[in-house]
Design a protein around this motif. Sequence first.
Motif, PDB file in Angstrom:
ATOM      1  N   LEU A  54       0.819  -1.212   0.000  1.00 42.87           N
ATOM      2  CA  LEU A  54       0.000   0.000   0.000  1.00 42.87           C
ATOM      3  C   LEU A  54       0.853   1.262   0.000  1.00 42.87           C
ATOM      4  O   LEU A  54       0.484   2.258  -0.627  1.00 42.87           O
ATOM      5  N   HIS A  75       0.961   4.371  -2.853  1.00 42.29           N
ATOM      6  CA  HIS A  75       0.711   5.751  -2.393  1.00 42.29           C
ATOM      7  C   HIS A  75      -0.678   5.948  -1.803  1.00 42.29           C
ATOM      8  O   HIS A  75      -1.312   6.990  -2.007  1.00 42.29           O
ATOM      9  N   ILE A  76      -1.144   4.957  -1.055  1.00 39.21           N
ATOM     10  CA  ILE A  76      -2.458   5.055  -0.415  1.00 39.21           C
ATOM     11  C   ILE A  76      -2.304   5.811   0.904  1.00 39.21           C
ATOM     12  O   ILE A  76      -1.445   5.460   1.716  1.00 39.21           O
ATOM     13  N   PRO A  77      -3.094   6.860   1.136  1.00 39.03           N
ATOM     14  CA  PRO A  77      -3.003   7.581   2.414  1.00 39.03           C
ATOM     15  C   PRO A  77      -3.456   6.690   3.571  1.00 39.03           C
ATOM     16  O   PRO A  77      -4.586   6.198   3.574  1.00 39.03           O
ATOM     17  N   GLN A 129     -12.222  11.349  -3.212  1.00 37.00           N
ATOM     18  CA  GLN A 129     -10.883  10.956  -2.740  1.00 37.00           C
ATOM     19  C   GLN A 129     -10.704   9.446  -2.812  1.00 37.00           C
ATOM     20  O   GLN A 129      -9.628   8.960  -3.167  1.00 37.00           O
ATOM     21  N   MET A 130     -11.752   8.706  -2.496  1.00 40.15           N
ATOM     22  CA  MET A 130     -11.686   7.246  -2.610  1.00 40.15           C
ATOM     23  C   MET A 130     -11.457   6.859  -4.064  1.00 40.15           C
ATOM     24  O   MET A 130     -10.593   6.040  -4.373  1.00 40.15           O
ATOM     25  N   MET A 168      -7.972   7.101  -5.363  1.00 44.52           N
ATOM     26  CA  MET A 168      -7.039   6.033  -4.974  1.00 44.52           C
ATOM     27  C   MET A 168      -7.102   4.838  -5.927  1.00 44.52           C
ATOM     28  O   MET A 168      -6.141   4.069  -6.037  1.00 44.52           O
ATOM     29  N   GLU A 213      -4.318   3.898  -8.683  1.00 47.30           N
ATOM     30  CA  GLU A 213      -3.072   3.400  -8.081  1.00 47.30           C
ATOM     31  C   GLU A 213      -3.246   1.959  -7.606  1.00 47.30           C
ATOM     32  O   GLU A 213      -2.373   1.116  -7.807  1.00 47.30           O
ATOM     33  N   LEU A 214      -4.368   1.697  -6.946  1.00 45.77           N
ATOM     34  CA  LEU A 214      -4.628   0.347  -6.456  1.00 45.77           C
ATOM     35  C   LEU A 214      -4.733  -0.646  -7.607  1.00 45.77           C
ATOM     36  O   LEU A 214      -4.084  -1.700  -7.591  1.00 45.77           O
ATOM     37  N   TYR A 260     -12.853  -2.195   1.258  1.00 50.50           N
ATOM     38  CA  TYR A 260     -13.559  -0.926   1.058  1.00 50.50           C
ATOM     39  C   TYR A 260     -14.661  -0.667   2.079  1.00 50.50           C
ATOM     40  O   TYR A 260     -15.336   0.357   1.999  1.00 50.50           O
ATOM     41  N   TYR A 290      -7.121   5.404   4.645  1.00 52.57           N
ATOM     42  CA  TYR A 290      -7.421   3.977   4.801  1.00 52.57           C
ATOM     43  C   TYR A 290      -6.658   3.522   6.030  1.00 52.57           C
ATOM     44  O   TYR A 290      -5.432   3.549   6.046  1.00 52.57           O
ATOM     45  N   CYS A 305      -4.940  -5.793   2.020  1.00 54.92           N
ATOM     46  CA  CYS A 305      -5.144  -5.694   0.584  1.00 54.92           C
ATOM     47  C   CYS A 305      -5.052  -7.098  -0.011  1.00 54.92           C
ATOM     48  O   CYS A 305      -4.448  -7.992   0.577  1.00 54.92           O
TER      49      CYS A 305
END
Length: 177
Positions: free
Chosen positions: A66, A70-72, A112-113, A116, A119-120, A129, A143, A148
């Motif tokens: 993750l 680059h997942i916040p 914002q979701m 993401m 990238e995912l 989710y 998150y 994942c």
Amino acid sequence: MEQNILTVDGKNYRLLRLLGHGKGGYSYLCADGAGEYVLKQLHHEPCSYYQFGDKFEAELRDYERLCAAHIPMPKMLGADRATERILKEYIPGPTVFELVGRGEMREEYLAQMRAMLPELYAAGLNIDYYPTNFVVHDERLFYVDYECNAYMEQWDFDHWGVKYWSKTPEYLAAAKQ
């Protein structure tokens, strides 16, 4: 040792309250006198719909995957294999589940979701989710789980996750539990 004290890497943390319980562990708000953190205690309770291997290694691996996408999310601050505990940065704020329940969900959080997702999906990943896994802090979506899995269309955001991000029949059924 006191019952409300847990250690990670030999350092004591005082448990303040339970934040949540999922298929992988219990997450507690904790403190050490200098700050507040999340301490996740892994568990081995059966889960009929999910197969686990080494949960501890999965947490470490998923965190790295993750980060690369680059997942916040909260920083991992410690990992203690002997006790199966993970220490994370604490990000205060309401969960998306709470916001939906109060009728305070904003389109910008959904945007914002959705930001993401490229990238995912490019990394070949889905995350969990479910809206209890997302916290809004200073108008930014995080998150807060590290789970994942390999991307599968039926479990992506548009085919599974989004139904819980509004007051759908699925959301209302989950809220009763």
